[in-house]
Design an enzyme around this catalytic site. Structure first.
Site, PDB file in Angstrom:
ATOM      1  N   ASP A   4       0.858  -1.177   0.000  1.00  0.00           N
ATOM      2  CA  ASP A   4       0.000   0.000   0.000  1.00  0.00           C
ATOM      3  C   ASP A   4       0.899   1.233   0.000  1.00  0.00           C
ATOM      4  OD1 ASP A   4       0.952   0.371   2.512  1.00  0.00           O
ATOM      5  OD2 ASP A   4      -0.936   0.039   3.531  1.00  0.00           O
TER       6      ASP A   4
ATOM      7  N   ASP B 137      -8.213  -7.026   0.978  1.00  0.00           N
ATOM      8  CA  ASP B 137      -7.253  -7.240   2.060  1.00  0.00           C
ATOM      9  C   ASP B 137      -7.892  -6.759   3.344  1.00  0.00           C
ATOM     10  OD1 ASP B 137      -6.748  -4.237   1.558  1.00  0.00           O
ATOM     11  OD2 ASP B 137      -5.672  -4.675   3.404  1.00  0.00           O
TER      12      ASP B 137
ATOM     13  N   CYS C 189     -13.683 -28.004   9.462  1.00  0.00           N
ATOM     14  CA  CYS C 189     -12.476 -27.417   8.877  1.00  0.00           C
ATOM     15  C   CYS C 189     -11.365 -28.458   8.789  1.00  0.00           C
ATOM     16  CB  CYS C 189     -12.031 -26.233   9.738  1.00  0.00           C
ATOM     17  SG  CYS C 189     -10.522 -25.432   9.170  1.00  0.00           S
TER      18      CYS C 189
ATOM     19  N   CYS D 159      -7.182 -27.358  13.036  1.00  0.00           N
ATOM     20  CA  CYS D 159      -8.372 -28.161  13.320  1.00  0.00           C
ATOM     21  C   CYS D 159      -8.108 -29.660  13.206  1.00  0.00           C
ATOM     22  CB  CYS D 159      -9.525 -27.726  12.419  1.00  0.00           C
ATOM     23  SG  CYS D 159     -10.183 -26.106  12.902  1.00  0.00           S
TER      24      CYS D 159
ATOM     25  N   HIS E 145      -5.702 -20.808  11.291  1.00  0.00           N
ATOM     26  CA  HIS E 145      -7.091 -21.217  11.058  1.00  0.00           C
ATOM     27  C   HIS E 145      -7.889 -20.114  10.371  1.00  0.00           C
ATOM     28  CE1 HIS E 145     -11.133 -22.795  11.701  1.00  0.00           C
ATOM     29  NE2 HIS E 145     -11.440 -21.555  12.064  1.00  0.00           N
TER      30      HIS E 145
END
Lengths: 388, 388
Positions: free
Chosen positions: B96, B269, B307, B312, B338
């Protein structure tokens, strides 16, 4: 489970030193000795996954009964399938007894023959632990190797206090053995006696009568000169069973590992490599390197150009310094990984030298070149409370 | 390097919404769109390695010019081979422009037509950045996609101030294009104009005259109601080039991603999934789960039973809660992993639905089931300063 479960094979003994290469069998696999056990105080070797520990060569890890007893609680760990499953580490685990932490971290209240009354370092709550209760806690945790509850004394310590603690530790060892809740756990008694030869020797003689699968030397690396530490090892080792593993508690600087192995010790643990990593200090083949220092701000080299760890294969000192200065977790992950790789590789190299029958030469060279880079006069590591 | 380097293929357009599946080519590989870019503020996506980012499906990451300019400095990054090599990420990177951070994090001093005088949030030191200087800084960093220096306004913002900032942003876009130091970097201008339709439309019209390889919508997700955010997107998208990627800056909650894709946005984003992970909150197929809560102390289930991420597959909610309560870094590593897996998987699923021609049904089901679990009235994410 029979004693075969905890069989110890000696594969090679050195002809000129007390060193030996062996293999210790546990219900979760074997451990090649001499070995270093990374410390996973709170059911995690700080910053790393079990896969990363395996990647750097760890075969067995240590976790702290005192910390897990307080948080999350041993019963919680048991309900969740035991420590192995809880933390997703399928290899051997050793849990210490909490003795060292009770006497160093907590606010101690009373020591009696029955046990120890203390306050948690976390919230000040009152707790009582005895040899029997510690065995039950370690039974809940489910480690492969469990340590007896021992009474630790600081250094220096007057003879009278050292004798009292050592004698109590022997009585507590017997109670621990009687209370061992599971057959799939190996109990290691701990030789105490501070720096007094007769106390150490008497202690060792009484403990070996218990016929346990392994023995530890405790009460060292608590501030005494390294020469005294080595002397104590030399007094005790000849009295310990030749065919059982010998564990030197709390020792892990590179020079001390060489001296411990040379005197016949098989197992070691220490928070040093992981703790200094979190302060931005790493061990390299050229000695200590404080990567957080400004001099590395634009250094494109890896931590150790001779190292093949993940960190050294992919990252510059400049990047690691940036991460650590910026408070980024990846920085201490990468230094931790490097330091454990370094110390585990050192043990592998010692073992390879032993198996090849060239340990004396390897030791001589290390004493001339590598050890002086790491030697400090005192062995003064302290336990860690929590967090990073 | 030719404009082919930054070619954008549209592989499939939805017949009922504005959504499309595409592929954007960069010097460091392509990016499948719609895509979510994990935020690596200080040249690291907090707690994770590049290999782990790839494992959870990240194809492109974002890093912050403002932060890297201040620390370690863009010239340092250039000397060390550029951002890709510095941080060991070989895929595409977007930086950015620092505009958002200068106006939100730093102590602002003066905005002039020339540029912005501000004080560092780190040490209070005085700095000046202009569109040309920001292009030079991003040239040193070497990202594949670089953003123009823009003037951001808060929400709410009176029309006059919004107009002034939007018009300045257009002039700064032209200066940025003229100053672009490298041919292997794609410049994306940023459409501003707050919540004023005519300002947004005029802004978009002027920017597309610059004929850049992609366009962003900025100044959203700064506290306005989500309905307004969606409306602004609907005003702007029809004016942006059909055959170039469209990037919605700072947006990343699951419901907003669906609504953005449905309106024709290609890139997103947001710090949200990584930041909330560090507070012990995770996204699951059943909504948000605050794993640090006491109710999970003995919960043997994974964060999300549906998941398949590393976390997980191997760890219970109880273990993750323990780690986070104990201040252990591994805890926030595992929740971060995760959450990124969750959001990247969401984008992959949207793309798969688009390619299979069943995006409308997929969107309808998400709006009925998944989106309401995550919807909040306001889109109010703030930039992160540093640290964890």
């Amino acid at each position: 489970m029979s004693s075969e479960t905890f069989g110890f094979e000696i594969l090679k003994e050195c002809n000129h030193t007390g060193a030996r290469a062996g293999r210790f069998h546990t219900p979760h696999g074997w451990v090649d000795t001499p070995c270093f056990m990374p410390v996973g105080t709170q059911a995690t070797v700080k910053t790393l996954t079990p896969e990363e520990l395996a990647m750097v060569g760890a075969q067995i890890i240590l976790s702290n009964t005192y910390h897990l007893y307080l948080r999350p609680g041993a019963e919680t760990v048991r309900k969740l399938g035991g420590l192995h499953r809880f933390m997703h580490w399928s290899g051997p685990i050793l849990t210490d007894s909490g003795g060292f932490q009770v006497f160093s971290l907590s606010k101690l209240c009373t020591v009696s023959e029955e046990g120890v009354l203390f306050r948690s370092h976390l919230d000040g709550s009152l707790h009582f632990l005895s040899p029997e209760l510690v065995m039950a806690v370690q039974g809940d945790l489910g480690a492969d190797i469990v340590m007896q509850f021992d009474q630790c004394v600081p250094y220096p310590c007057v003879r009278e206090a050292a004798a009292e603690a050592a004698e109590r530790t022997v009585r507590w060892a017997a109670r621990s053995k009687a209370a061992l809740p599971r057959e799939d756990q190996a109990l290691f008694p701990i030789v105490q006696g501070s720096v007094y030869r007769d106390l150490r020797e008497e202690n060792a003689r009484q403990l070996i009568a218990l016929d346990c699968p392994g023995y530890a030397i405790g009460g060292l690396s608590v501030g005494e000169p390294k020469s005294i530490m080595n002397e104590v090892i030399e007094w005790v080792v000849p009295l310990l069973p030749q065919l059982k593993p010998r564990y030197l508690m709390g020792v892990g600087s590179p020079d001390s590992l060489f001296e411990g192995v040379a005197r016949g010790m098989d197992m070691f643990d220490c928070v040093l490599p992981t703790r200094i990593a979190r302060n931005g200090t790493v061990w390299t083949s050229a000695g200590k390197l404080v990567v957080r220092n400004a001099e590395y701000a634009e250094d494109p080299l890896p931590l150790d150009p001779l190292c093949r760890c993940y960190t050294c294969r992919h990252y510059s000192r400049a990047y690691l310094r940036h991460l650590i200065k910026a408070g980024e977790v990846l920085g201490i992950r990468l230094t931790t990984l490097h330091n454990l790789h370094f110390v585990l590789r050192l043990m592998q190299n010692m073992r390879a030298a032993l198996l090849a029958g060239r340990f004396p030469e390897y030791l001589d060279r290390a004493r001339e070149t590598l050890c002086p880079l790491f030697n400090r006069e005192q062995a003064d590591e302290q336990p860690e409370a929590s967090g990073i």
